[in-house]
Design a protein around this motif. Sequence first.
Motif, PDB file in Angstrom:
ATOM      1  N   LEU A 144     -40.731 -11.138 -18.044  1.00 40.61           N
ATOM      2  CA  LEU A 144     -39.851 -11.332 -20.079  1.00 40.61           C
ATOM      3  C   LEU A 144     -38.543 -11.988 -19.787  1.00 40.61           C
ATOM      4  N   ALA A 145     -38.041 -11.510 -18.735  1.00 42.95           N
ATOM      5  CA  ALA A 145     -36.557 -11.717 -18.276  1.00 42.95           C
ATOM      6  C   ALA A 145     -36.585 -12.933 -18.177  1.00 42.95           C
ATOM      7  N   LEU A 146     -37.893 -14.342 -17.842  1.00 46.26           N
ATOM      8  CA  LEU A 146     -37.361 -15.075 -17.801  1.00 46.26           C
ATOM      9  C   LEU A 146     -37.584 -16.308 -18.466  1.00 46.26           C
ATOM     10  N   VAL A 147     -37.785 -15.327 -20.135  1.00 48.83           N
ATOM     11  CA  VAL A 147     -38.014 -16.169 -20.857  1.00 48.83           C
ATOM     12  C   VAL A 147     -36.791 -17.262 -21.424  1.00 48.83           C
ATOM     13  N   ARG A 148     -36.480 -18.294 -21.867  1.00 49.59           N
ATOM     14  CA  ARG A 148     -35.132 -18.796 -22.350  1.00 49.59           C
ATOM     15  C   ARG A 148     -34.222 -18.069 -23.326  1.00 49.59           C
ATOM     16  N   ARG A 149     -33.491 -18.262 -22.626  1.00 51.30           N
ATOM     17  CA  ARG A 149     -32.229 -17.168 -23.106  1.00 51.30           C
ATOM     18  C   ARG A 149     -32.660 -16.940 -24.500  1.00 51.30           C
ATOM     19  N   ASP A 150     -32.398 -17.875 -25.044  1.00 50.63           N
ATOM     20  CA  ASP A 150     -32.249 -18.010 -26.585  1.00 50.63           C
ATOM     21  C   ASP A 150     -33.009 -17.865 -27.984  1.00 50.63           C
ATOM     22  N   ALA A 151     -34.450 -17.611 -26.660  1.00 51.42           N
ATOM     23  CA  ALA A 151     -35.673 -17.544 -27.257  1.00 51.42           C
ATOM     24  C   ALA A 151     -35.839 -16.663 -28.279  1.00 51.42           C
TER      25      ALA A 151
END
Length: 465
Positions: free
Chosen positions: A258-265
């Motif tokens: 999950l930490a790799l999801v786009r930051r502002d998603a």
Amino acid sequence: MDFLPLFHQVRNQTALIVGGGPVAARKAQLLLEAKARVHIVAPDLAPATQALVDKAMVSWTASVYEPALLLKADIVVAATDDRAVNHQVAADSRKARLPVNVVNDPDIGTFIFPAVIDRSPIVAAVSSSGAAPVLTRLMRGRIESIIPAGYGLLAELVGRYRKKVQQTLDSSTARRRFWERVLNGVVADRAMTGQGDEAARLLEETLDHFQQGDHSHGEVYLVGAGPGDPDLLTFKALRLMQQSDVVLYDRLVSEQVLALVRRDAELVYVGKRRSDHAVPQEGINELLIRYAREGKRVCRLKGGDPFIFGRGGEEIEQLADAGIQFQVVPGITAASGCAAYSGIPLTHRDYSQSVRFVTAHLKNNTSDLNWSELVAPGQTLVFYMGLVALPEITRQLCAHGCSADMPIALVEQGTTPQHRVFTATLDTISDLVAQHDIKAPTLIIVGEVVKLHLRLNWFKPAVEG
Ligand code: SAH
């Protein structure tokens, strides 16, 4: 900065390479890729250089270096293993104001060769100013892995449509939004997987929508997040995770992933649908459709592989009915991940010629399974969702002819730092498991191959029964 990166037009220019060894061959290859005419001067040739001469890709003068050779050159490479000769070539070239590269001596020449990532027409070049070529190659490897191979096709497509888009969409804002959509969405994806015609068709369709002022076409990515270790994500999964506006994930998706999801998603947890207030009454399927209709790029992130006991099929059936574009990215399923990290090959020429993935979570009860089929010899069984049913599984397997000595492994939180493996026999596994506080998710592997864990385990040793 010690060297200014420039892209040098060498098409139809004459590149003189002094030296005939393997390094000369590599430089010749690069120059040929940029469509230079390559001439080699060397008394004799290494096989790699000889091959280029044999194929008439380069011309060759079989002699030692002489300054007069520079007269016909536009660019020079000194690649002999004789430092004095290389220095001589560099000095003469500089005097003649010719660009010159000296292999292994970057400061003597006027230019150096970078490590090249070729996605023509897109080209990326990396250099350590000659200081650390091994590091440069490592970096190139990393960049190679994040720029999909089909990037060139995408750049070519954009180039082809630039004018048309300019003529079709008046406002620069609409054009910017259009290209953002194209470069981040299915159009780019099709181009990058080599489907140029389909990409062009989708681009034109998107252009039509934009022309009609309709920007509300989102899309859904059904993405397999693998069993837990974020390194097991595919490049494609990561790329789509990083361009999504909304991410719907469930309990099995690890925190590291999950930490790799786009930051502002926007992150939406849909794990426990009953009690989670973040998810209103409507089901996940409706949510996916709603977000996509808002024009969003929606990532439906699922543990393992979305098409293996993941209900991924059901979710996209509704998208298909609603006419929403979607794509499916496979993930490493728990069976593959847990087996690999436990040193248990799922098939093996000596022990197992087939493998079955079975769900132990049945609508009624586990005896609905066709047990006599499962106990076939030479077959590995992998039970998903099997912890609760473990006693029933062992009982049924034995009742249908499996030996009570049959090896069995239970893998807990496979591939994560909490990964644990318990090995025993059908007879003893339930007792072993009862002695430990086991946390979901767990996977059960039954078969002779489990014995191999003893020799092949590399990640963590098992707790043995
Ligand atoms: N689509 C998923 C499976 C979903 S069903 C996949 O392809 O892996 C959920 C079951 O998967 C769990 O009950 C457990 O049996 C298994 N599972 C998923 N991740 C696991 C992990 N990291 N370790 C062990 N089992 C796992």
